[in-house]
Design an enzyme around this catalytic site. Structure first.
Site, PDB file in Angstrom:
ATOM      1  N   HIS A 106       0.841  -1.200   0.000  1.00 20.79           N
ATOM      2  CA  HIS A 106       0.000   0.000   0.000  1.00 20.79           C
ATOM      3  C   HIS A 106       0.874   1.246   0.000  1.00 20.79           C
ATOM      4  CE1 HIS A 106      -2.716  -3.130   1.497  1.00 20.79           C
ATOM      5  NE2 HIS A 106      -3.670  -2.409   0.917  1.00 20.79           N
ATOM      6  N   TYR A 120       5.616   4.149   0.400  1.00 18.42           N
ATOM      7  CA  TYR A 120       5.229   2.901  -0.236  1.00 18.42           C
ATOM      8  C   TYR A 120       5.611   1.788   0.726  1.00 18.42           C
ATOM      9  CZ  TYR A 120       4.305   5.198  -4.674  1.00 18.42           C
ATOM     10  OH  TYR A 120       3.775   5.988  -5.663  1.00 18.42           O
ATOM     11  N   CYS A 121       4.626   1.200   1.362  1.00 15.09           N
ATOM     12  CA  CYS A 121       4.811   0.138   2.350  1.00 15.09           C
ATOM     13  C   CYS A 121       4.637  -1.185   1.600  1.00 15.09           C
ATOM     14  CB  CYS A 121       3.766   0.308   3.449  1.00 15.09           C
ATOM     15  SG  CYS A 121       3.932  -0.834   4.799  1.00 15.09           S
ATOM     16  N   ILE A 122       5.753  -1.866   1.345  1.00 15.89           N
ATOM     17  CA  ILE A 122       5.769  -2.982   0.407  1.00 15.89           C
ATOM     18  C   ILE A 122       6.134  -4.288   1.117  1.00 15.89           C
ATOM     19  CG2 ILE A 122       6.790  -3.834  -1.749  1.00 15.89           C
ATOM     20  CD1 ILE A 122       5.136  -1.229  -2.067  1.00 15.89           C
TER      21      ILE A 122
END
Length: 150
Positions: A106, A120-122
């Site tokens: 997200h 950007y939390c990946i």
């Protein structure tokens, strides 16, 4: 047509771990903090685990404290597709790799303002890290220039 193409479902099931498959194909989320790349700050690029397409560069990675790898931006915004996500009683923006349609994580607007304000939390399970020293050998020579002046 991009040289980075998603593999068939059968090939993905054969080559990915259960966690990698569940994250990328079923939009699951891996556990925070104990994932592979949360604490990795080596020089290199992060590619889509399903297609090999370069998505993020280590110079755009920062310590966010969220428990997952956090980046201020993708290598190219055209490689990422954003979708409204209303799952789990929240409203968020889901991030997917555009070519492979793999779920990555997200994006939030609470990142460092000096880096553009995005986080950007990946999921690590959606990525493969390519160390800078191996980029040319592994076919990522075209991305080495991104490290100039950084």
């Amino acid at each position: 047509m991009s040289k980075y193409q998603k593999k068939s479902e059968a090939e993905l099931k054969r080559t990915l771990t259960k966690l990698q498959f569940d994250v990328t194909q079923n939009a699951h989320t891996e556990p925070p903090y104990i994932n592979e790349y949360n604490r990795n700050f080596e020089k290199g690029i992060y590619v889509d685990i399903t297609s090999g397409e370069p998505l993020f560069i280590s110079t755009d990675k920062f310590k966010s404290g969220c428990g997952w790898p956090a980046f201020s931006k993708p290598i190219d915004k055209n490689l990422i597709a954003n979708y409204r996500d209303e799952s789990h009683g929240m409203i968020r923006t889901e991030v997917r790799a555009k070519n492979s349609d793999s779920h990555l994580g997200h994006v939030f607007n609470d990142g460092p303002s000096e880096l553009g304000g995005l986080r950007y939390c990946i999921n690590s399970a959606a990525l493969k890290f390519i160390p800078f020293e191996e980029m040319e050998k592994l076919g990522y020579k075209d991305y080495i220039h991104l490290f100039k002046n950084k």
